[in-house]
Motif scaffolding. Structure first.
Motif, PDB file in Angstrom:
ATOM      1  N   PRO A   1       4.984 -11.234 -60.963  1.00 61.47           N
ATOM      2  CA  PRO A   1       5.938 -12.348 -60.926  1.00 61.47           C
ATOM      3  C   PRO A   1       7.183 -12.034 -61.756  1.00 61.47           C
ATOM      4  CG  PRO A   1       3.727 -13.122 -61.486  1.00 61.47           C
ATOM      5  CD  PRO A   1       3.689 -11.627 -61.539  1.00 61.47           C
ATOM      6  N   ALA A   2       8.314 -12.570 -61.338  1.00 59.96           N
ATOM      7  CA  ALA A   2       9.580 -12.346 -62.050  1.00 59.96           C
ATOM      8  C   ALA A   2       9.396 -12.608 -63.538  1.00 59.96           C
ATOM      9  CB  ALA A   2      10.663 -13.253 -61.480  1.00 59.96           C
TER      10      ALA A   2
ATOM     11  N   GLY B   1      -5.021 -11.534 -62.417  1.00 61.50           N
ATOM     12  CA  GLY B   1      -4.760 -12.206 -63.691  1.00 61.50           C
ATOM     13  C   GLY B   1      -3.304 -12.282 -64.056  1.00 61.50           C
ATOM     14  N   LEU B   2      -2.925 -13.384 -64.735  1.00 57.93           N
ATOM     15  CA  LEU B   2      -1.570 -13.607 -65.237  1.00 57.93           C
ATOM     16  C   LEU B   2      -0.529 -13.548 -64.111  1.00 57.93           C
ATOM     17  CD1 LEU B   2      -1.818 -11.373 -68.455  1.00 57.93           C
ATOM     18  CD2 LEU B   2      -2.064 -13.869 -68.331  1.00 57.93           C
ATOM     19  N   GLY B   3      -0.948 -13.976 -62.942  1.00 57.25           N
ATOM     20  CA  GLY B   3      -0.007 -14.030 -61.816  1.00 57.25           C
ATOM     21  C   GLY B   3       0.174 -12.702 -61.102  1.00 57.25           C
ATOM     22  N   VAL B   4      -0.400 -11.621 -61.679  1.00 54.49           N
ATOM     23  CA  VAL B   4      -0.286 -10.301 -61.054  1.00 54.49           C
ATOM     24  C   VAL B   4      -1.298 -10.204 -59.904  1.00 54.49           C
ATOM     25  CG1 VAL B   4      -0.476  -7.809 -61.416  1.00 54.49           C
ATOM     26  CG2 VAL B   4       0.468  -9.249 -63.225  1.00 54.49           C
ATOM     27  N   LYS B   5      -0.865  -9.660 -58.782  1.00 57.58           N
ATOM     28  CA  LYS B   5      -1.749  -9.493 -57.626  1.00 57.58           C
ATOM     29  C   LYS B   5      -1.703  -8.036 -57.172  1.00 57.58           C
ATOM     30  CE  LYS B   5       0.446 -12.738 -55.249  1.00 57.58           C
ATOM     31  NZ  LYS B   5       0.812 -13.680 -54.179  1.00 57.58           N
ATOM     32  N   GLN B   6      -2.767  -7.593 -56.526  1.00 58.54           N
ATOM     33  CA  GLN B   6      -2.743  -6.244 -55.967  1.00 58.54           C
ATOM     34  C   GLN B   6      -3.433  -6.213 -54.613  1.00 58.54           C
ATOM     35  OE1 GLN B   6      -4.872  -3.335 -58.261  1.00 58.54           O
ATOM     36  NE2 GLN B   6      -6.873  -4.113 -57.670  1.00 58.54           N
TER      37      GLN B   6
ATOM     38  N   GLN C   1      10.615  -4.200 -54.022  1.00 56.79           N
ATOM     39  CA  GLN C   1      11.407  -5.435 -54.129  1.00 56.79           C
ATOM     40  C   GLN C   1      11.550  -5.774 -55.608  1.00 56.79           C
ATOM     41  OE1 GLN C   1      10.270  -9.160 -51.842  1.00 56.79           O
ATOM     42  NE2 GLN C   1      10.062  -9.931 -53.932  1.00 56.79           N
ATOM     43  N   GLY C   2      12.693  -6.379 -55.969  1.00 54.73           N
ATOM     44  CA  GLY C   2      12.924  -6.731 -57.365  1.00 54.73           C
ATOM     45  C   GLY C   2      13.169  -5.476 -58.181  1.00 54.73           C
ATOM     46  N   ALA C   3      12.784  -5.538 -59.459  1.00 60.20           N
ATOM     47  CA  ALA C   3      13.017  -4.405 -60.361  1.00 60.20           C
ATOM     48  C   ALA C   3      12.106  -4.572 -61.570  1.00 60.20           C
ATOM     49  CB  ALA C   3      14.470  -4.370 -60.807  1.00 60.20           C
ATOM     50  N   PHE C   4      11.898  -3.474 -62.306  1.00 57.33           N
ATOM     51  CA  PHE C   4      11.213  -3.629 -63.588  1.00 57.33           C
ATOM     52  C   PHE C   4      11.848  -2.740 -64.646  1.00 57.33           C
ATOM     53  CE2 PHE C   4       8.440  -0.341 -61.595  1.00 57.33           C
ATOM     54  CZ  PHE C   4       8.389   0.619 -62.605  1.00 57.33           C
TER      55      PHE C   4
ATOM     56  N   ILE D   1      13.787 -10.558 -64.336  1.00 63.16           N
ATOM     57  CA  ILE D   1      13.659 -12.012 -64.305  1.00 63.16           C
ATOM     58  C   ILE D   1      14.159 -12.613 -62.989  1.00 63.16           C
ATOM     59  CG2 ILE D   1      15.923 -12.509 -65.373  1.00 63.16           C
ATOM     60  CD1 ILE D   1      12.622 -14.273 -66.297  1.00 63.16           C
ATOM     61  N   HIS D   2      15.002 -11.890 -62.258  1.00 62.62           N
ATOM     62  CA  HIS D   2      15.678 -12.496 -61.110  1.00 62.62           C
ATOM     63  C   HIS D   2      14.812 -12.626 -59.864  1.00 62.62           C
ATOM     64  CE1 HIS D   2      19.052 -11.031 -63.642  1.00 62.62           C
ATOM     65  NE2 HIS D   2      19.471 -12.250 -63.368  1.00 62.62           N
ATOM     66  N   GLU D   3      13.767 -11.790 -59.765  1.00 70.06           N
ATOM     67  CA  GLU D   3      13.013 -11.778 -58.510  1.00 70.06           C
ATOM     68  C   GLU D   3      11.603 -11.270 -58.772  1.00 70.06           C
ATOM     69  OE1 GLU D   3      13.827 -10.161 -53.936  1.00 70.06           O
ATOM     70  OE2 GLU D   3      14.879  -9.243 -55.613  1.00 70.06           O
ATOM     71  N   ASP D   4      10.619 -11.773 -58.019  1.00 74.76           N
ATOM     72  CA  ASP D   4       9.272 -11.205 -58.101  1.00 74.76           C
ATOM     73  C   ASP D   4       9.347  -9.728 -57.719  1.00 74.76           C
ATOM     74  OD1 ASP D   4       8.230 -13.699 -58.749  1.00 74.76           O
ATOM     75  OD2 ASP D   4       7.827 -14.212 -56.655  1.00 74.76           O
TER      76      ASP D   4
END
Lengths: 182, 218
Positions: B138-139, B116-121, B158-161, B188-191
């Motif tokens: 997603p970013a 959901g909402l672009g989130v995958k697992q 990968q990316g950051a949160f 925002i810069h990367e998934d």
């Protein structure tokens, strides 16, 4: 009693003899010292005697076959054998895979610096002395954390102590160890 | 080294990894983090050393080897080393070696499922005491607000949160327990791709995620 400093370096040189010359006499001495300890470790971890015997033989055979992987600048021989025994325990008693970090090993032509080896083996000696000098109750807690197949919270259940106390006692013991090693 | 890891694993977890008492999913987290973090590797190896010294110290009185034990070991040695399947690993992957072993390859081998909402697992195969999964956020997107029954550890690959004012980039681990309610938001810069492990199912706030949870096993 604890191994002396010289004894530790002797075990290191035994490993080199095993690695370079497939030296059976060196291996026999290593076996005589460590195989009963590995067997005892597995029995304390919940294995029956015959399975522990079988695993101890496998662990020592692995020491022979993987002698080239032993890095005396990073571990004492006892530590290296402990990690092999621990992995065997997870494999056989807990029936799980053991994810290992990516390896950092010396290239086939390289050897660690002898001064680094001496320093590490001396630090292991200090650590061993510090453990030997801990009050018995603290030493037993550390043994339970390593050799009992249970978490800190399970230790608390077994001894009826609150979890926070156990954790801070183990931490205190470790802080003493760290201090003793400085 | 591209990034200085700021959020590490705790001493408790590293010691239990050395002792060999963690659930498999937690072992996977430690092995993955330690592959990127020399500070925690040194810590783990110092706990290995404690194990080694306890092993060296202890002379068991009541433990004796079986008769012929040495000869049996020499026979094992003569039989040659146990054949281990050679580990094939993709060089330069964002997945450290131990994670590639569980995924069965590189990023393109991950079997993502949308939650959901672009989130995958993608749930990884470990023993049942705890679970491990890869998360794709997603970013700029947020994970649903969730609390915990047990311990949850989330490491960035990968990316950051961003979460409650803290910033987590590659190699950083966020630890959460039953007192934590949090809403990680991907940079925002990367998934963002993370490894998350937990020893209890997550509790989501709100009805829809609760129903989804039954199917998604998160």
């Amino acid at each position: 009693m604890n191994d002396s400093d010289g004894k530790r370096m002797l075990w290191v040189s035994h490993m080199v003899r095993i690695r370079d010359n497939q030296d059976q006499a060196a291996f026999a001495e290593l076996f005589e010292h460590f195989a009963p300890r590995v067997k005892g470790f597995l029995i304390k971890s919940g294995s029956d005697a015959s399975l522990a015997e079988e695993c101890a033989q496998e662990v020592l055979a692995t020491c022979w076959h993987k002698a080239h992987m032993f890095d005396p600048a990073r571990a004492s021989v006892a530590t290296w054998i402990f990690t092999i025994a621990r992995n065997r325990k997870i494999d056989v008693l807990r029936k799980q895979r053991r994810p290992e970090p990516e390896e950092l090993t010396w290239g086939p032509e390289e050897e660690p610096d002898q001064a680094d080896v001496m320093a590490l083996q001396q630090e292991s000696e200090l650590l061993g002395q510090a453990i030997a000098e801990l009050p018995a109750a603290q030493r037993e807690l550390i043994e339970q954390a390593y050799f009992g197949d249970m978490s800190h919270s399970e230790i608390a259940q077994k001894t009826g102590l609150p979890l926070g106390t156990i954790k801070s006692r183990i931490r205190l013991a470790l802080e003493r160890l760290r201090h003793a090693m400085k | 080294m591209e990034y200085d890891i700021k959020h590490h694993l705790t001493d408790d977890i590293l010691m239990a990894y050395a002792a060999g008492t963690l659930p498999e999913a937690f072992n996977l987290m430690v092995a993955t983090h330690v592959s990127l973090c020399d500070a925690c590797r040194a810590e783990v190896e110092s706990y290995d050393a404690v194990g080694g010294e306890v092993l060296a110290l202890d002379v068991p009185d009541d433990v004796a080897l079986a008769p012929g034990s040495f000869a049996a070991t020499m026979a094992l040695i003569a039989g040659g080393p146990v054949q281990e399947t050679p580990v094939v690993r993709a060089p330069g992957s964002i997945l450290p070696g131990p994670l590639q072993d569980y995924v069965g390859g590189d990023l393109d081998s991950i079997k993502w499922r949308a939650i959901g909402l672009g989130v995958k697992q993608a749930i990884l195969p470990t023993s049942r005491e705890a679970s491990a999964r890869l998360l794709f956020i997603p970013a700029g997107a947020a994970m649903p607000d969730h609390g915990h029954n047990g311990i949850e550890m989330t490491m960035v690959l990968q990316g950051a949160f961003q979460d409650e004012g803290d910033y987590f980039a590659r190699g950083d681990v966020e630890m959460a327990d039953s007192d934590t309610h949090h809403t990680p938001v991907a940079d925002i810069h990367e998934d963002c791709i993370c490894l998350a492990v937990t020893d209890a199912p997550l509790q989501f706030q709100g009805l829809i995620p609760k129903i989804a949870q039954r199917f998604a096993r998160i």
